[in-house]
Design a protein around this motif. Structure first.
Motif, short mmCIF file in Angstrom:
data_model
loop_
_atom_site.label_atom_id
_atom_site.label_comp_id
_atom_site.label_asym_id
_atom_site.label_seq_id
_atom_site.Cartn_x
_atom_site.Cartn_y
_atom_site.Cartn_z
N UNK A 153 0.88 -1.32 -0.19
CA UNK A 153 -0.11 -0.01 -0.20
C UNK A 153 0.87 1.37 -0.05
N UNK A 154 1.82 1.26 0.63
CA UNK A 154 2.80 2.40 0.65
C UNK A 154 3.63 2.66 -0.58
N UNK A 155 3.81 1.53 -1.52
CA UNK A 155 4.15 1.55 -2.91
C UNK A 155 3.35 2.36 -3.44
N UNK A 158 2.86 6.05 -2.86
CA UNK A 158 3.73 6.81 -3.24
C UNK A 158 3.66 7.21 -4.99
N UNK A 159 3.31 5.81 -5.37
CA UNK A 159 3.22 5.94 -7.00
C UNK A 159 2.04 7.00 -7.23
N UNK A 160 1.11 6.92 -6.70
CA UNK A 160 -0.15 7.72 -6.66
C UNK A 160 0.32 9.17 -6.60
N UNK A 164 0.17 12.01 -9.26
CA UNK A 164 -0.55 13.09 -9.45
C UNK A 164 0.44 14.55 -9.36
N UNK A 165 1.60 14.31 -9.15
CA UNK A 165 2.65 15.43 -9.22
C UNK A 165 2.77 15.84 -10.38
N UNK A 166 3.11 14.60 -11.40
CA UNK A 166 3.44 14.71 -12.45
C UNK A 166 2.26 15.59 -13.29
N UNK A 172 1.18 16.71 -4.01
CA UNK A 172 2.52 16.29 -3.05
C UNK A 172 2.79 17.80 -2.62
N UNK A 173 2.92 18.74 -3.57
CA UNK A 173 3.27 20.17 -3.13
C UNK A 173 2.67 20.69 -1.89
#
Length: 180
Positions: A153-155, A158-160, A164-166, A172-173
């Motif tokens: 779930x942590x992976x 982080x990927x999510x 979303x940042x991309x 994330x900001x």
């Protein structure tokens, strides 16, 4: 810089709890994976104590974080409330549940060994279960399964966040700086 969460930003307390816990969780996971491959002995007994101490610290921090979110609710998630949104919410709450459950299963497994469970080699905590080999195997087995679920779930978390940042939505900001 606000300490409390606002309607559009994470406050300093939330961000400090999040990133402190992230560092401790990754350290704890690395240490736990190392301990899993070790044969316990006098030379490495302190590592088991360290793992228990960090586990109790993380348990305290997640309870503080939950309490803090009740006192200072985080801002609403960004983006549409589609299937991915609800999957992310479910994963997020499951991570919270695991961060409570994993320390308790480790505590129960340690209690089942019949050896005192200690924090920082100083404070003995009461056993959660009676000492037994079957209990030790059960609780440590469950501890391992829940930990592997947490890692998955942590992976995804982080990927999510990176996705979303991309895509430029600012999630994330917002967790790094407090504002989009």
């Amino acid at each position: 810089m606000a300490l409390r969460n606002g309607p559009d930003e994470f406050g300093l307390v939330t961000r400090l709890l999040h990133w402190t816990m992230m560092l401790l969780i990754f350290g704890q996971l690395a240490l736990g994976l190392r301990l899993e491959r070790m044969e316990p002995g006098l030379a490495n007994l302190w590592l088991y104590g360290l793992h228990k101490t960090v586990g109790f610290t993380l348990l305290a921090l997640i309870l503080i974080r939950i309490t803090w979110h009740l006192a200072s609710p985080p801002p609403a998630p960004l983006g549409p409330h589609n299937a991915l949104f609800w999957a992310a919410r479910a994963a997020h709450w499951t991570i919270y549940a695991l961060l409570v459950g994993i320390p308790f299963t480790g505590w129960a497994g340690s209690s089942a060994t019949g050896i005192d469970v200690m924090i920082a080699d100083r404070w003995t905590v009461p056993p959660l279960v009676e000492a037994s080999e079957a209990g030790e195997a059960f609780w440590f087995g469950l501890h391992g399964i829940l930990t592997k679920l947490l890692m998955a779930l942590l992976a995804l978390h982080i990927l999510g966040a990176l996705k979303r940042q991309v895509e430029g939505d600012g999630t994330l900001t917002r967790m790094l700086k407090g504002r989009v």
